[in-house]
Write a protein that holds these residues in place. Structure first.
Motif, PDB file in Angstrom:
ATOM      1  N   ASP A 103       0.867  -1.184   0.000  1.00  0.00           N
ATOM      2  CA  ASP A 103       0.000   0.000   0.000  1.00  0.00           C
ATOM      3  C   ASP A 103       0.900   1.229   0.000  1.00  0.00           C
ATOM      4  O   ASP A 103       1.164   1.827   1.044  1.00  0.00           O
ATOM      5  N   ALA A 105       0.493   4.209  -0.956  1.00  0.00           N
ATOM      6  CA  ALA A 105      -0.100   5.489  -0.571  1.00  0.00           C
ATOM      7  C   ALA A 105      -0.053   5.712   0.934  1.00  0.00           C
ATOM      8  O   ALA A 105      -0.058   6.849   1.397  1.00  0.00           O
ATOM      9  N   HIS A 106      -0.011   4.635   1.712  1.00  0.00           N
ATOM     10  CA  HIS A 106      -0.001   4.742   3.169  1.00  0.00           C
ATOM     11  C   HIS A 106       1.284   4.175   3.776  1.00  0.00           C
ATOM     12  O   HIS A 106       1.323   3.783   4.938  1.00  0.00           O
ATOM     13  N   ARG A 107       2.326   4.166   2.987  1.00  0.00           N
ATOM     14  CA  ARG A 107       3.610   3.627   3.436  1.00  0.00           C
ATOM     15  C   ARG A 107       4.160   4.449   4.600  1.00  0.00           C
ATOM     16  O   ARG A 107       4.170   5.684   4.557  1.00  0.00           O
ATOM     17  N   ILE A 108       4.611   3.740   5.665  1.00  0.00           N
ATOM     18  CA  ILE A 108       5.213   4.390   6.829  1.00  0.00           C
ATOM     19  C   ILE A 108       6.706   4.583   6.611  1.00  0.00           C
ATOM     20  O   ILE A 108       7.275   5.630   6.949  1.00  0.00           O
ATOM     21  N   ARG A 139       2.236  -1.577   4.852  1.00  0.00           N
ATOM     22  CA  ARG A 139       2.656  -0.185   5.040  1.00  0.00           C
ATOM     23  C   ARG A 139       4.164  -0.015   5.254  1.00  0.00           C
ATOM     24  O   ARG A 139       4.638   1.107   5.407  1.00  0.00           O
ATOM     25  N   ASP A 499       0.127   1.332  13.862  1.00  0.00           N
ATOM     26  CA  ASP A 499      -0.697   2.449  14.338  1.00  0.00           C
ATOM     27  C   ASP A 499      -0.039   3.259  15.454  1.00  0.00           C
ATOM     28  O   ASP A 499      -0.615   4.245  15.922  1.00  0.00           O
TER      29      ASP A 499
END
Length: 510
Positions: A103, A105-108, A139, A499
């Motif tokens: 993902d 777009a939501h890579r940490i 992520r 999270d």
């Protein structure tokens, strides 16, 4: 109790009847660091060329062999100083591997793994466990590496395949003065081979240098902080990193935790008790369908005098190989069935094939007879770290205590204290420094039935990391490591890494 005196290594074994993933450990050690709080911007942490990734080749024999991991995996190399006291001097290259986050777009960022050892190849291991970490991969780019001295990162070389096979046939628990002489001669031969083949590397494969390497990896990956997942010895490496670079600590998990307060003797004795506990739990679980411990000790007594035949040409099952085969199967409850099969095969049929396969998994020996550099790296890193050098008198003085701790594992563990005797370079610490004031919270997970890193180590690590840094999670279960095994622990790890949610200190998972 093992061929080297491992502190935690991830290895694999595949055969027609057996497929297991194992981790070994022994008494802990990081490195005597020169103080915490090194800066992200210090000169020796920032000078590295951009990484150039390409499709990975198959793992080399030094990494354990096997097939190429597939097109989703990329590999590269990173240049680091051999001696961090001379950052502009000679360099070595670290082997790295990654799979990009799914993902994007939501890579940490990147999540760096160390699976233990010391001596386990992260490049070979990470793809093998990728399915276990698929949720984290959504992520994170999953990243691992061969630490210095391991695999393809300037891997330490000692004895060859034939020499290691021959050494495994010797009595590792000497009972007479003549057998003691043979043990000491073999130890000297191994140490001399390490010095001859890798002498230039041996002073620099310590854990503190590996921790500094990890900060180089962090910088090269473009991450402001290191997000890290350490397992077994990887927990010690993570603790030393946190001490050296507290401001660079990102979301971090330490699972199957090495006790940073124990010296090698204390660690070996604690591990002996841990394996005995696991063997007791195994016996309770099988409820009479597996050989009782008195039959196991009788088997080992007979093997001391006469090894068992196997179907592997020229190989017999020795007492020490059997002890280590038993230990190998205790790392996971999933492999207890192989222990039952191997014990019944040895006791009832008089052949040692299954226990020998289990031993091979622990020793880093592949089915084709080639050894990875697991044993060499394990000993070199352990001895570069640990100042203690034990003697035969030390072993004899403590043998009663080890035997009392375990009639199965005690003697072998006691004699393994000689691993660093005569090592050509001094060790750097008596116990590792892991205090990390100012670091972000670190999730520290211990399992009550862990044979290799007993539960007390997690409490000690959390305490030494410091108040507000070490966050302890206890799992009531069996085996070495909890992620992907215990649903409660897995949820807690995912919550922390994905999270940023840290469970309450002292949480228990059943």
């Amino acid at each position: 109790m093992t061929p080297t005196r491992p502190r935690a290594a991830a290895t694999g074994l595949a055969s027609a009847a057996l497929a297991i993933a194992l981790t070994t450990t022994g008494c802990g050690g990081g490195a005597k660091s020169g103080g915490g709080g090194e800066s992200t911007n210090s000169k020796d942490q920032s000078q590295s060329a951009p990484l150039s990734w390409k499709t990975c080749a198959a793992p080399t024999p030094a990494q354990g062999g096997g097939k190429a991991p597939g097109k989703e995996w990329e590999c590269t190399r990173l240049s680091v100083p051999l001696d961090y006291a001379k950052p502009d001097g000679e360099h070595i290259e670290l082997a790295l591997i990654r799979a990009k986050a799914t993902d994007r777009a939501h890579r940490i960022g990147s999540l760096v793994f160390n699976f233990g050892g010391p001596g386990g190849s992260g490049v070979a291991t990470l793809p093998s466990f990728a399915d276990d970490y698929r949720n984290l991969r959504t992520r994170y780019d999953l990243v691992s590496f061969d630490p210095r001295g391991v695999g393809e990162s300037a891997g330490v070389r000692c004895q060859g395949d034939k020499e290691l096979d021959a050494a495994a046939q010797l009595d590792a628990t000497p009972d007479t003065p003549e057998e003691v002489k043979i043990t000491l001669a073999q130890n000297k031969a191994y140490v001399d081979a390490c010095a001859h083949n890798s002498g230039k590397l041996l002073p620099y494969v310590d854990t503190a240098s590996a921790a500094r390497d990890m900060d180089r990896v962090r910088a090269a990956l473009g991450d402001a902080r290191l997000n890290y997942f350490g397992i077994s010895y990887g927990t010690e490496l993570g603790g030393v990193y946190a001490h050296l670079f507290p401001k660079n600590v990102g979301r971090t998990v330490l699972d199957a935790v090495v006790d940073p307060t124990q010296d090698p003797l204390q660690g070996d004795l604690g591990q002996t008790k841990g394996f005995q506990l696991a063997l007791d739990d195994y016996e309770k679980d099988c409820a009479g369908s597996c050989p009782a411990q008195d039959r196991i000790t009788e088997l080992l007594r007979r093997l001391d005098a006469k090894p068992l035949p196997t179907h592997q040409q020229g190989r017999r099952l020795t007492q020490d190989e059997a002890v280590n085969g038993i230990a190998a199967a205790l790392y996971s409850k999933d492999t207890w069935k192989y222990l039952t099969a191997g014990l019944k095969e040895a006791i009832d049929r008089g052949t040692g094939d299954t226990l020998l396969l289990l031993y091979d998994s622990l020793a880093g020996r592949s089915p084709d007879g080639h050894y990875s550099n697991l044993q060499a790296a394990n000993r070199a890193i352990s001895c570069a770290d640990e100042q203690q050098r034990y003697t035969v008198d030390d072993v004899n003085a403590r043998l009663p205590e080890f035997r009392a701790a375990s009639p199965v594992f005690g003697e072998s563990a006691a004699w393994s204290l000689l691993s660093c005797t005569g090592w050509p370079v001094p060790g750097k610490f008596r116990t590792p420094e892991v205090s990390a004031p100012g670091a972000a919270p670190i999730l520290v997970i211990g399992n009550t039935g862990d044979p290799a890193t007993p539960i007390a180590g997690a409490a000690k690590m959390a305490e030494k990391l410091g108040k507000g840094v070490g966050v302890r999670l206890t799992v009531q279960g069996e085996g070495h490591g909890t992620y992907g095994v215990n649903a409660c622990a897995t949820k807690a790890v995912d919550g922390h890494l994905l999270d940023g949610k840290v469970p309450a200190d002292g949480t228990t998972c059943s």
